[in-house]
Design a protein around this motif. Structure first.
Motif, PDB file in Angstrom:
ATOM      1  N   PRO A   8       0.840  -1.194   0.000  1.00 20.75           N
ATOM      2  CA  PRO A   8       0.000   0.000   0.000  1.00 20.75           C
ATOM      3  C   PRO A   8       0.876   1.245   0.000  1.00 20.75           C
ATOM      4  CG  PRO A   8      -0.099  -1.131   2.130  1.00 20.75           C
ATOM      5  CD  PRO A   8       0.745  -1.978   1.227  1.00 20.75           C
ATOM      6  N   ARG A   9       0.457   2.230  -0.801  1.00 15.76           N
ATOM      7  CA  ARG A   9       1.214   3.478  -0.803  1.00 15.76           C
ATOM      8  C   ARG A   9       0.928   4.227   0.482  1.00 15.76           C
ATOM      9  NH1 ARG A   9      -0.285   6.385  -6.434  1.00 15.76           N
ATOM     10  NH2 ARG A   9      -2.349   5.663  -5.846  1.00 15.76           N
ATOM     11  N   LEU A  10       1.891   5.021   0.913  1.00 15.82           N
ATOM     12  CA  LEU A  10       1.624   5.895   2.054  1.00 15.82           C
ATOM     13  C   LEU A  10       0.684   7.002   1.591  1.00 15.82           C
ATOM     14  CD1 LEU A  10       5.181   6.318   3.608  1.00 15.82           C
ATOM     15  CD2 LEU A  10       3.224   5.061   4.572  1.00 15.82           C
ATOM     16  N   PRO A  11      -0.198   7.471   2.475  1.00 16.59           N
ATOM     17  CA  PRO A  11      -1.074   8.580   2.087  1.00 16.59           C
ATOM     18  C   PRO A  11      -0.235   9.811   1.738  1.00 16.59           C
ATOM     19  CG  PRO A  11      -1.738   7.661   4.209  1.00 16.59           C
ATOM     20  CD  PRO A  11      -0.429   7.027   3.852  1.00 16.59           C
ATOM     21  N   PRO A  12      -0.754  10.703   0.912  1.00 17.15           N
ATOM     22  CA  PRO A  12       0.031  11.889   0.551  1.00 17.15           C
ATOM     23  C   PRO A  12       0.231  12.819   1.747  1.00 17.15           C
ATOM     24  CG  PRO A  12      -2.200  12.050  -0.341  1.00 17.15           C
ATOM     25  CD  PRO A  12      -2.067  10.688   0.259  1.00 17.15           C
ATOM     26  N   THR A  13       1.358  13.479   1.754  1.00 17.34           N
ATOM     27  CA  THR A  13       1.625  14.486   2.792  1.00 17.34           C
ATOM     28  C   THR A  13       0.912  15.786   2.417  1.00 17.34           C
ATOM     29  OG1 THR A  13       3.520  15.296   1.562  1.00 17.34           O
ATOM     30  CG2 THR A  13       3.938  13.544   3.200  1.00 17.34           C
ATOM     31  N   LEU A  14       0.890  16.699   3.373  1.00 15.61           N
ATOM     32  CA  LEU A  14       0.299  18.008   3.097  1.00 15.61           C
ATOM     33  C   LEU A  14       1.010  18.671   1.915  1.00 15.61           C
ATOM     34  CD1 LEU A  14      -1.527  20.411   3.761  1.00 15.61           C
ATOM     35  CD2 LEU A  14       0.104  21.092   5.531  1.00 15.61           C
ATOM     36  N   ASP A  15       2.330  18.559   1.873  1.00 14.43           N
ATOM     37  CA  ASP A  15       3.077  19.189   0.772  1.00 14.43           C
ATOM     38  C   ASP A  15       2.699  18.589  -0.575  1.00 14.43           C
ATOM     39  OD1 ASP A  15       4.335  20.965   2.361  1.00 14.43           O
ATOM     40  OD2 ASP A  15       6.226  19.832   2.528  1.00 14.43           O
ATOM     41  N   GLU A  16       2.547  17.269  -0.604  1.00  9.17           N
ATOM     42  CA  GLU A  16       2.189  16.637  -1.881  1.00  9.17           C
ATOM     43  C   GLU A  16       0.792  17.080  -2.324  1.00  9.17           C
ATOM     44  OE1 GLU A  16       2.401  12.322  -1.946  1.00  9.17           O
ATOM     45  OE2 GLU A  16       1.511  12.268  -3.962  1.00  9.17           O
ATOM     46  N   VAL A  17      -0.137  17.127  -1.358  1.00  9.34           N
ATOM     47  CA  VAL A  17      -1.501  17.566  -1.689  1.00  9.34           C
ATOM     48  C   VAL A  17      -1.480  19.007  -2.189  1.00  9.34           C
ATOM     49  CG1 VAL A  17      -3.712  18.198  -0.622  1.00  9.34           C
ATOM     50  CG2 VAL A  17      -2.750  15.920  -0.254  1.00  9.34           C
ATOM     51  N   ARG A  18      -0.728  19.851  -1.508  1.00  5.60           N
ATOM     52  CA  ARG A  18      -0.648  21.259  -1.945  1.00  5.60           C
ATOM     53  C   ARG A  18      -0.109  21.363  -3.365  1.00  5.60           C
ATOM     54  NH1 ARG A  18       1.686  23.864   3.421  1.00  5.60           N
ATOM     55  NH2 ARG A  18      -0.256  24.495   4.417  1.00  5.60           N
ATOM     56  N   ALA A  19       0.903  20.536  -3.650  1.00  3.44           N
ATOM     57  CA  ALA A  19       1.496  20.584  -4.998  1.00  3.44           C
ATOM     58  C   ALA A  19       0.480  20.129  -6.044  1.00  3.44           C
ATOM     59  CB  ALA A  19       2.757  19.712  -5.038  1.00  3.44           C
ATOM     60  N   LEU A  20      -0.263  19.080  -5.723  1.00 11.69           N
ATOM     61  CA  LEU A  20      -1.285  18.605  -6.665  1.00 11.69           C
ATOM     62  C   LEU A  20      -2.356  19.673  -6.903  1.00 11.69           C
ATOM     63  CD1 LEU A  20      -1.810  14.929  -5.397  1.00 11.69           C
ATOM     64  CD2 LEU A  20      -1.064  15.595  -7.707  1.00 11.69           C
ATOM     65  N   LEU A  21      -2.786  20.314  -5.832  1.00 15.25           N
ATOM     66  CA  LEU A  21      -3.826  21.338  -5.964  1.00 15.25           C
ATOM     67  C   LEU A  21      -3.304  22.538  -6.761  1.00 15.25           C
ATOM     68  CD1 LEU A  21      -5.264  21.234  -2.308  1.00 15.25           C
ATOM     69  CD2 LEU A  21      -6.360  20.318  -4.373  1.00 15.25           C
ATOM     70  N   ALA A  22      -2.044  22.882  -6.517  1.00 12.16           N
ATOM     71  CA  ALA A  22      -1.473  24.035  -7.220  1.00 12.16           C
ATOM     72  C   ALA A  22      -1.379  23.759  -8.717  1.00 12.16           C
ATOM     73  CB  ALA A  22      -0.089  24.356  -6.654  1.00 12.16           C
ATOM     74  N   ARG A  23      -1.134  22.515  -9.052  1.00 14.00           N
ATOM     75  CA  ARG A  23      -1.002  22.146 -10.467  1.00 14.00           C
ATOM     76  C   ARG A  23      -2.360  22.206 -11.168  1.00 14.00           C
ATOM     77  NH1 ARG A  23       1.008  16.502 -12.249  1.00 14.00           N
ATOM     78  NH2 ARG A  23       1.295  16.908 -14.462  1.00 14.00           N
ATOM     79  N   GLY A  24      -3.405  21.841 -10.446  1.00 15.80           N
ATOM     80  CA  GLY A  24      -4.749  21.974 -11.009  1.00 15.80           C
ATOM     81  C   GLY A  24      -5.065  21.021 -12.141  1.00 15.80           C
ATOM     82  N   ARG A  25      -4.325  19.909 -12.243  1.00 10.67           N
ATOM     83  CA  ARG A  25      -4.612  18.941 -13.297  1.00 10.67           C
ATOM     84  C   ARG A  25      -5.302  17.751 -12.633  1.00 10.67           C
ATOM     85  NH1 ARG A  25      -2.259  15.545 -17.775  1.00 10.67           N
ATOM     86  NH2 ARG A  25      -2.292  13.605 -16.621  1.00 10.67           N
ATOM     87  N   TYR A  26      -6.525  17.505 -13.038  1.00 13.82           N
ATOM     88  CA  TYR A  26      -7.282  16.451 -12.358  1.00 13.82           C
ATOM     89  C   TYR A  26      -7.594  15.304 -13.312  1.00 13.82           C
ATOM     90  CZ  TYR A  26      -7.504  20.038  -8.848  1.00 13.82           C
ATOM     91  OH  TYR A  26      -7.149  20.999  -7.940  1.00 13.82           O
ATOM     92  N   GLU A  27      -6.595  14.457 -13.512  1.00 13.73           N
ATOM     93  CA  GLU A  27      -6.772  13.246 -14.324  1.00 13.73           C
ATOM     94  C   GLU A  27      -6.710  12.046 -13.380  1.00 13.73           C
ATOM     95  OE1 GLU A  27      -7.816  13.464 -17.318  1.00 13.73           O
ATOM     96  OE2 GLU A  27      -7.502  15.627 -17.465  1.00 13.73           O
ATOM     97  N   ARG A  28      -6.703  10.838 -13.972  1.00 18.29           N
ATOM     98  CA  ARG A  28      -6.875   9.646 -13.148  1.00 18.29           C
ATOM     99  C   ARG A  28      -5.861   9.559 -11.988  1.00 18.29           C
ATOM    100  NH1 ARG A  28      -6.338   4.659 -16.458  1.00 18.29           N
ATOM    101  NH2 ARG A  28      -8.589   4.558 -16.598  1.00 18.29           N
ATOM    102  N   ALA A  29      -4.573   9.710 -12.311  1.00 17.24           N
ATOM    103  CA  ALA A  29      -3.544   9.519 -11.275  1.00 17.24           C
ATOM    104  C   ALA A  29      -3.673  10.567 -10.175  1.00 17.24           C
ATOM    105  CB  ALA A  29      -2.158   9.584 -11.906  1.00 17.24           C
TER     106      ALA A  29
END
Ligand code: 5AD
Length: 391
Positions: A8-29
């Protein structure tokens, strides 16, 4: 079922979530990754981002759809559902015409603006004619200075043939909600008897759209064996099918159903709630301008579940209008809340909860999604009032 063991992957950290949100690309991965979030601050970052998109795209208003569960007679046998045909423990009912009309008038007088007629699934001529007549009479009976077009009507009566859908539309229903339950055909097949086909449901959505309905769909969240990638694909399905409104909620076990004995049934309410709220949030982020319901199943897991969903980007609430005398007989899952509260109680309680979530209640509006309004406007570029304000 996929039994391949992977670490199992570790859940994302706050930093990873922030980076994903900042990118604003919402595809499958990206969506799948966000759905693995557990850290409280990271969850709140997703919540805040989804709420910001909601307020920008749809505004602060919460739209009510008075919910009338007018019949629990059902010809289907979905393995998860408490009112499935094969459950002999349910007393079957169908509300009469006058009772439904009374609920509709009450709804219009209280300023709700819209109504949802939901039932178990029947396709016989008597049922189709009944629904058609009720829809026509509700529209007629609720026209007035406050609602020049009468109540907005959403139907949720399952798979029907094209002729039935056309009759419902001509009678005055303009929105239709038909959940696909999951966008994964293999998982769908495990949840339903073979006669119920995923392809039929998808074809129904296309037919509804072609007829002119605003189309809603949705899924159950946290089903046995369901992965975050499948849930991400559900969101992509909504987008690919240009869906106008979403109603989705956590899967909750009902003891008198075949799925109650499945070994991997969800047991942890807090975790089901987390995933349900995350789905609302990522759907808001990925689709932006659709209507998303804060569903009752969320409230079954937590008394404040619906308000939390509002803060994760939902903008629709369906207050109960089903008469208390039959409400107990419409139990799709366990722990269904508000079985005894009358409709006046529901109204007061909800208004307070919505204000606590920092939002306001829309009055006398149909509350179509901006997404639907844009599509309609694009298809009919002539100037007029029809596509503008809701009332
Ligand atoms: N848990 C959660 N949702 C359920 N539904 C039916 N049974 C359950 C359950 N056990 C949902 C289905 C259906 C909608 C009317 O209710 O998604 O489409």
């Amino acid at each position: 079922m996929n039994t391949a063991m992977s670490a199992p992957r570790l859940p994302p950290t706050l930093d990873e979530v922030r980076a994903l949100l900042a990118r604003g690309r919402y595809e499958r991965a990206e969506i799948a990754r966000l759905l693995e979030t557990r850290d409280a601050d990271a969850l709140d970052a997703i919540r805040a981002a989804a709420e910001a998109v909601l307020l920008r795209e749809c505004g602060r208003k919460v739209y009510y759809r008075g919910l009338v569960e007018f019949s629990n007679q059902c010809a289907l046998d979905c393995h998860y559902c408490g009112i499935r045909r094969g459950n002999p423990g349910v007393r079957r009912y169908r509300l009469d015409h006058a009772t439904i009309l009374d609920a509709a008038r009450w709804c219009a007088e209280r300023g709700y603006g819209s109504l949802v007629l939901q039932s178990g699934e029947r396709r016989d001529p008597d049922f189709v004619a009944f629904v058609e007549q009720v829809v026509r009479d509700i529209r007629r009976a609720t026209v007035g200075p406050r609602l020049p077009r009468g109540l907005g009507i959403t139907l949720c009566v399952g798979e029907q043939d094209e002729d039935a859908y056309r009759r419902f539309y001509a009678a005055g229903a303009h929105r239709y909600l038909l959940r696909i339950e999951t966008s994964d055909p293999g998982l769908f097949a495990r949840l339903h008897p073979p006669a119920q086909r995923f392809e039929t449901r998808v074809a129904c959505l296309a037919t509804l759209r072609r007829i002119g309905f605003q189309v809603g769909t949705g899924v159950m969240i946290g089903l046995p064996g369901q992965t975050v990638t499948q849930l991400a694909d559900d969101v992509l399905f909504f987008r690919a099918h240009d869906i106008d409104m979403i109603g989705m909620g956590p899967y909750i076990v009902h003891a008198d159903t075949p799925m109650a004995t499945w070994p991997d049934a969800p047991r942890d309410a807090a975790d089901s709630l987390r995933l349900g709220l995350l789905m609302v949030g990522v759907t808001r982020l990925a689709l932006r301008d659709v209507n998303i319901a804060a569903t009752t199943a969320l409230q079954a897991l937590d008394p404040a579940g619906r308000e939390q969903a509002l803060r994760f980007g939902a903008n629709i609430i369906m207050p109960q209008l089903t008469p208390t005398a039959v409400r107990r007989e419409y139990r799709l899952y366990e722990g269904k809340p508000c079985l005894d509260e009358d409709r006046e109680d529901c109204l007061r309680c909800l208004r307070m909860r919505i204000h606590m979530a920092g939002r306001e209640v829309a009055v006398d509006e149909w509350g179509d999604s901006p997404h639907a309004r844009r599509r309609t406007a694009a298809a009919q570029p002539t100037v007029g009032t029809k596509n503008g304000a809701n009332t």
